[in-house]
Every structure is written in C-alpha cells, then in structure tokens.
Motif scaffolding. Structure first.
Motif, PDB file in Angstrom:
ATOM      1  N   HIS A  53       7.595   6.199  14.301  1.00 58.55           N
ATOM      2  CA  HIS A  53       7.508   6.416  12.956  1.00 58.55           C
ATOM      3  C   HIS A  53       6.317   5.554  12.346  1.00 58.55           C
ATOM      4  N   PRO A  54       5.353   6.519  11.716  1.00 59.15           N
ATOM      5  CA  PRO A  54       4.303   5.871  11.123  1.00 59.15           C
ATOM      6  C   PRO A  54       4.064   4.593  10.441  1.00 59.15           C
ATOM      7  N   LEU A  55       5.279   4.466   9.577  1.00 62.37           N
ATOM      8  CA  LEU A  55       5.568   3.249   8.717  1.00 62.37           C
ATOM      9  C   LEU A  55       6.080   2.224   9.600  1.00 62.37           C
ATOM     10  N   SER A  56       6.807   2.402  10.301  1.00 63.82           N
ATOM     11  CA  SER A  56       6.962   1.337  11.297  1.00 63.82           C
ATOM     12  C   SER A  56       5.643   0.752  12.006  1.00 63.82           C
ATOM     13  N   GLU A  57       5.026   1.697  12.505  1.00 61.52           N
ATOM     14  CA  GLU A  57       3.714   1.176  13.165  1.00 61.52           C
ATOM     15  C   GLU A  57       2.768   0.461  12.277  1.00 61.52           C
ATOM     16  N   ALA A  58       2.513   1.149  11.094  1.00 61.21           N
ATOM     17  CA  ALA A  58       1.738   0.636  10.235  1.00 61.21           C
ATOM     18  C   ALA A  58       2.044  -0.853   9.733  1.00 61.21           C
ATOM     19  N   THR A  59       3.323  -1.303   9.583  1.00 59.01           N
ATOM     20  CA  THR A  59       3.779  -2.282   9.211  1.00 59.01           C
ATOM     21  C   THR A  59       4.292  -3.225  10.145  1.00 59.01           C
ATOM     22  N   ASP A  60       4.202  -2.880  11.404  1.00 56.66           N
ATOM     23  CA  ASP A  60       4.633  -3.719  12.353  1.00 56.66           C
ATOM     24  C   ASP A  60       6.043  -3.860  12.440  1.00 56.66           C
ATOM     25  N   GLY A  61       6.760  -2.870  12.085  1.00 58.05           N
ATOM     26  CA  GLY A  61       8.246  -3.181  11.948  1.00 58.05           C
ATOM     27  C   GLY A  61       8.774  -3.815  10.547  1.00 58.05           C
ATOM     28  N   GLN A  62       8.096  -4.280   9.746  1.00 61.30           N
ATOM     29  CA  GLN A  62       8.494  -5.026   8.541  1.00 61.30           C
ATOM     30  C   GLN A  62       9.151  -4.493   7.401  1.00 61.30           C
ATOM     31  N   ILE A  63       8.804  -2.726   7.619  1.00 62.95           N
ATOM     32  CA  ILE A  63       9.554  -1.875   6.687  1.00 62.95           C
ATOM     33  C   ILE A  63      10.992  -1.865   7.207  1.00 62.95           C
ATOM     34  N   ASN A  64      11.232  -1.952   8.507  1.00 67.69           N
ATOM     35  CA  ASN A  64      12.681  -1.968   9.172  1.00 67.69           C
ATOM     36  C   ASN A  64      13.473  -3.315   8.484  1.00 67.69           C
ATOM     37  N   ASP A 268       4.453   9.524   4.233  1.00 66.05           N
ATOM     38  CA  ASP A 268       3.369   9.622   3.705  1.00 66.05           C
ATOM     39  C   ASP A 268       2.635   8.171   3.659  1.00 66.05           C
ATOM     40  N   LYS A 269       3.610   7.152   3.237  1.00 68.19           N
ATOM     41  CA  LYS A 269       3.074   5.824   3.164  1.00 68.19           C
ATOM     42  C   LYS A 269       2.524   5.290   4.486  1.00 68.19           C
ATOM     43  N   GLY A 270       3.204   5.720   5.552  1.00 65.55           N
ATOM     44  CA  GLY A 270       2.672   5.003   6.766  1.00 65.55           C
ATOM     45  C   GLY A 270       1.309   5.735   7.244  1.00 65.55           C
ATOM     46  N   LEU A 271       1.447   7.180   7.108  1.00 56.05           N
ATOM     47  CA  LEU A 271       0.373   7.753   7.314  1.00 56.05           C
ATOM     48  C   LEU A 271      -0.976   7.529   6.731  1.00 56.05           C
ATOM     49  N   ALA A 272      -0.783   7.155   5.439  1.00 53.63           N
ATOM     50  CA  ALA A 272      -1.804   6.485   4.527  1.00 53.63           C
ATOM     51  C   ALA A 272      -2.356   5.274   5.014  1.00 53.63           C
ATOM     52  N   MET A 273      -1.536   4.491   5.338  1.00 49.38           N
ATOM     53  CA  MET A 273      -1.920   3.022   6.033  1.00 49.38           C
ATOM     54  C   MET A 273      -2.790   3.397   7.014  1.00 49.38           C
ATOM     55  N   LEU A 274      -2.392   4.171   8.039  1.00 50.39           N
ATOM     56  CA  LEU A 274      -3.033   4.419   9.428  1.00 50.39           C
ATOM     57  C   LEU A 274      -4.237   4.932   9.060  1.00 50.39           C
ATOM     58  N   ALA A 275      -4.302   6.027   8.280  1.00 47.88           N
ATOM     59  CA  ALA A 275      -5.347   6.810   7.931  1.00 47.88           C
ATOM     60  C   ALA A 275      -6.781   5.981   7.421  1.00 47.88           C
ATOM     61  N   ALA A 276      -6.333   4.942   6.962  1.00 45.69           N
ATOM     62  CA  ALA A 276      -7.130   4.099   6.235  1.00 45.69           C
ATOM     63  C   ALA A 276      -7.918   3.025   7.229  1.00 45.69           C
ATOM     64  N   GLN A 277      -7.613   3.256   8.529  1.00 43.78           N
ATOM     65  CA  GLN A 277      -8.212   2.414   9.514  1.00 43.78           C
ATOM     66  C   GLN A 277      -8.903   3.346  10.347  1.00 43.78           C
ATOM     67  N   PRO A 278     -10.303   3.642  10.234  1.00 41.35           N
ATOM     68  CA  PRO A 278     -11.078   4.473  11.138  1.00 41.35           C
ATOM     69  C   PRO A 278     -11.273   4.036  12.438  1.00 41.35           C
ATOM     70  N   VAL A 279     -11.508   4.674  13.619  1.00 41.93           N
ATOM     71  CA  VAL A 279     -11.648   4.417  14.789  1.00 41.93           C
ATOM     72  C   VAL A 279     -12.856   4.911  15.522  1.00 41.93           C
ATOM     73  N   THR A 330      -8.897   8.296  13.211  1.00 43.46           N
ATOM     74  CA  THR A 330      -8.089   7.036  12.691  1.00 43.46           C
ATOM     75  C   THR A 330      -6.872   6.773  13.368  1.00 43.46           C
ATOM     76  N   LYS A 331      -6.228   5.616  13.174  1.00 45.42           N
ATOM     77  CA  LYS A 331      -5.202   5.206  13.670  1.00 45.42           C
ATOM     78  C   LYS A 331      -4.106   6.099  13.256  1.00 45.42           C
ATOM     79  N   ALA A 332      -4.079   6.813  12.429  1.00 46.03           N
ATOM     80  CA  ALA A 332      -3.175   8.057  12.073  1.00 46.03           C
ATOM     81  C   ALA A 332      -3.217   9.107  13.051  1.00 46.03           C
ATOM     82  N   THR A 333      -4.542   9.482  13.365  1.00 48.27           N
ATOM     83  CA  THR A 333      -4.695  10.495  14.506  1.00 48.27           C
ATOM     84  C   THR A 333      -4.230  10.124  15.761  1.00 48.27           C
ATOM     85  N   LEU A 334      -4.484   8.773  16.142  1.00 46.74           N
ATOM     86  CA  LEU A 334      -3.857   8.568  17.523  1.00 46.74           C
ATOM     87  C   LEU A 334      -2.450   8.395  17.397  1.00 46.74           C
ATOM     88  N   HIS A 335      -1.918   8.084  16.381  1.00 44.78           N
ATOM     89  CA  HIS A 335      -0.444   7.864  16.194  1.00 44.78           C
ATOM     90  C   HIS A 335       0.192   9.274  16.484  1.00 44.78           C
TER      91      HIS A 335
END
Length: 458
Positions: A53-64, A268-279, A330-335
């Motif tokens: 899940h992108p939000l778990s990825e973006a927050t390193d599990g803190q959302i869980n 959407d929140k997870g994808l936005a956080m990951l999309a803000a990190q270009p690779v 971005t990291k969203a693309t990779l995820h």
C-alpha cells in the motif's frame, strides 16, 4: 462468573479498503460487550503492515501504527511483513509511538538482547480480577532475518522456559501465533496450558474455531476479510469453563456514505507523498512484454546485475506491472511498477549446476509465460517469460556465460530474487546454490538507484 471477550485481527496487510468497516465493528462490539458487563481485549496477530500500500510505503508503516492506536489495541505481535519487510532501523523504531505493547518472544539483536519494543509476555488484569497472560511468536525465517540484522529463534527453543517463568502469574493464557495453522495445532496438542491460540500467517480461516484438547485455536483469514471474536466463560476462581469462537465477514457489514472517500484518501495521500520524490528522467518509454523479450525487462536485468555486482542476472517479466513511460520517474512510479516485497539475491553455482538451472528455466518457460502466480510475495498477475542478461542458451542446450561455454567445475555468480528460493520452479537454487540475500532494500529500490545513475534528473 465472568465473560471475557477477545476481539482479534490478523494478516490485514494494509488492506485499508476494509478498515472503515472493521473500525466500526470493533468499536461497536467492544462498547456492547462492556455495556453487558463483559471484559474485553483487542489483539492483532501480525502482518498488519504491508508496503504494497503506498501510504504504508511512504510512512514506513507509521500509518499502520496510527490506525491501531486509534482503536486502542491491547497487544499485538509482528508478522514477517513487519519483521523482514522493513530494514532493521525501520523495525527498531516502528513502534516508537504505539500506545499498545508488542508481545514477541523470539526476535533478538545479534548480541542476544531483545529489541526495546519486544516483550516476551504481556500481562493484563480484567475489571473482575482475572489475570491474562499474552505471549507472542512470529515465523522464524532464519534465511531472511539474519541478513537483516536480527537473530530469530524457534518456538521450541523458548516456549518451555517461558511457560516455566510465567507459571502461577496468570489465570488465562493467550498466545498470538504468527506461525501458521500446523504449528498452532502442534502447540495446542503439546502445551495444554495455553487456553487460546490466535493464529495467522498461513491466511487460514477457522470460522468457529477449532478445539485441540483444552485449547481453542482461531484465525480470521487475511486482508481484513473477517474479524474474529472469542468468548471465554470463567468461574468465580477465574478458571475457563467454556470457550467458543466466531468470525464475522466484513463484506456483510454495513457501508457508510463516506467510506470510499476515506479509503481513496489513504491511497491518494500515499501516492502524493511518493510522487513528491523524483528519482530519474527517462528520455523514452520502456515497454514490457510478458511472453517475449522486451526493453523494460532488459532494463531490469541490467539494474539487478549492477546492484549485485555480477555479470549475469535472471528475472521474470511479470514482475513489471505496466510499461514505464518517458519523463520523470518518482517513487510512486516505482511502487506501482514493482510493488513486490522482494529482495535481490546472489546465487553462486558450479558450471554444472548453472547449466541445470538454465535447463529448469527452459523447461518451465512455456508454462510460466502464462502462469497466474498467487502468493509468495508476488503482487502481479502472471509470472511471465524468463529472461537473462549475460547468459545464453542455444537450441542444442549449450549454455554460455558472457559468450563463453560454462566450465563444469568452475563457479559462477548471478543476481536474481529471493522469490526464486520459495517457488518450486528452480529447485537447483535452493538445493545447490550458495545464496546471499541482499538486504534491506527491495527490487524497486535497486531499480530506482540504477535509473537515477543511468538517467539522472539533471
């Protein structure tokens, strides 16, 4: 007389699409049970987190952890997704802000000390004075915990002494077992002092539980499809008189108008956080073909070889879930491209065994091109065509390594995925390979590093 209700979840795997219903059910049931004068505990058996899940990825599990906090769980254990799906550093701090204890007896630092977040036993006392001891164990995957900087032990190594240590300190003993159904049945048979085993890991469903001797075993399948409830009737001396279990399908629970907006909001929140990190910035697109060679698979093979520092690599096309478009990655693309929790692995074989591995690939190729792969950490649909970089197989079954025929007694090392250790199509890797798992990063992290180096943003 006392009624003790235990509500439980297991193997949620960040399936947040079920979370609004689960939240309402748990809150309503807990309130109802307490209003009836019953004692209530809420427990989770691990694999609540999943980086798919992108939000778990973006927050390193803190959302869980936040979501478990909101429901005020009384105790949880970890599954393999928390244990080996995170780096040592991330797991060490995963529960820093938890308002619940993590009960986990069989995970240790390399020096033999327990991590600060792990408790071998957690004690609870109900309003009626019943002493409940909760113990927890996770699947002891030696092969993957060790390179991630942990020591893990088996239940047999620890449980007898642990039971001796806590003897006389409880009236009811509950075990959180992220070990699988067969292990649970064995433990129930050989350790009758355990009143309840809440299971998981193998994603099994015991709709009304299963009695093994005097021990109740229960489990609620996977992905938040079910929520479990255990009811223990206790006598005036706090001894268990009767035990029963039930599971409730989440699909049959009522939906509220704003549920979908909440679910979409998580993604959407997870994808936005990951999309803000270009690779990286690609000059052109790379397409994937699941049945033949393709530019994207070739790019992946190059990335794996570079990360593993080998001349040869091996991977299947189905790992890529879609084409890779030109422009900024971005990291969203990779995820979204590579959601699998898979690590790279270096495999060293003799020339003789490397030839055998290549023959296994060629034999299985027509079948795997269209095989619908399920489980084993695979998040795609079909396994897809097998591809090599630096290794060729001729129609006459001659295998060459960087253009040179294999020498039977020489040793060769290629980079592939730990996934191939656990699926049945390449037995030579498990039987004959000297295998080195590369932790802590996933395939997508290695692929992203290669793209950043080959196609830098500037």
């Amino acid at each position: 007389m006392e009624t003790l209700t235990i509500l439980h979840t297991n193997d949620l795997h960040s399936h947040f699409e079920n979370w609004p219903k689960i939240t309402r059910f748990l809150r309503t049931t807990r309130e109802r049970e307490r209003a009836a004068g019953h004692s209530v505990l809420l427990l989770d058996d691990g694999d609540a987190m999943d980086r798919s899940h992108p939000l778990s990825e973006a927050t390193d599990g803190q959302i869980n952890i936040e979501m478990l906090n909101e429901l005020q769980y009384d105790a949880v254990t970890i599954g393999n997704n928390e244990g080996i799906g995170n780096s040592h550093a991330v797991l060490t701090h995963l529960y820093d802000h938890a308002n619940f204890p993590v009960v986990l007896a069989n995970l240790f630092e390399p020096d033999g000390t327990r991590p600060q977040f792990a408790h071998p036993v957690v004690h609870k006392v109900t309003p009626a004075g019943t002493r409940v001891a909760i113990i927890g164990f996770t699947a002891p995957f030696f092969l993957t915990y060790t390179p991630n900087g942990w020591r893990v032990k088996t239940v047999g190594d620890l449980l007898p002494d642990l039971l001796d240590d806590i003897a006389g300190t409880y009236d009811v003993l509950v075990m959180l077992s992220h070990l699988g159904i067969e292990a649970d049945r064995y433990l129930a048979k050989h350790y009758p002092q355990i009143n309840v085993i809440i299971g998981g890991h193998t994603h099994h469903l015991l709709k009304q539980g299963e009695m093994v001797g005097h021990t109740l075993i229960t489990a609620a399948e996977k992905y938040g499809h079910y929520v479990g409830q255990i009811t223990l009737e206790l006598d005036d001396n706090h001894r268990v008189m009767t035990s029963r279990a039930a599971t409730y399908p989440v699909s049959e629970m009522p939906t509220e108008p704003d549920d979908q907006a909440i679910i979409d909001g998580y993604r959407d929140k997870g994808l936005a956080m990951l999309a803000a990190q270009p690779v990286a910035r690609l000059p052109h697109a790379f397409a994937i073909d699941y049945r033949h060679d393709s530019p994207l698979r070739q790019l992946g093979l190059e990335a794996m070889a570079a990360e593993g520092h080998t001349d040869v690599s091996l991977m299947n096309a189905g790992l890529f879930l879609h084409d890779l478009d030109a422009g900024v990655v971005t990291k969203a693309t990779l995820h979204s491209l590579l959601p699998h929790p898979m690590h790279l692995m270096r495999v060293t074989l003799t020339g003789r065994d490397m030839w055998r591995l290549a023959m296994e690939g060629e034999k299985n190729r027509p079948f795997l091109r269209q095989f619908h792969m399920v489980g084993m950490s695979f998040r795609g649909k079909i396994f897809g065509d097998i591809g090599y970089a630096g290794l060729q197989v001729s129609p006459k079954r001659v295998v060459t390594w960087q253009g040179q025929p294999l020498e039977a007694d020489a040793t060769y090392t290629l980079t592939t995925l730990d996934h191939y250790l656990f699926i049945p199509f390449f037995p030579t890797i498990e039987i004959m390979g000297q295998n080195e798992l590369l932790f802590p990063d996933f395939l997508r992290d290695a692929f992203g590093r290669y793209l950043a180096k080959r196609y830098p943003l500037d």
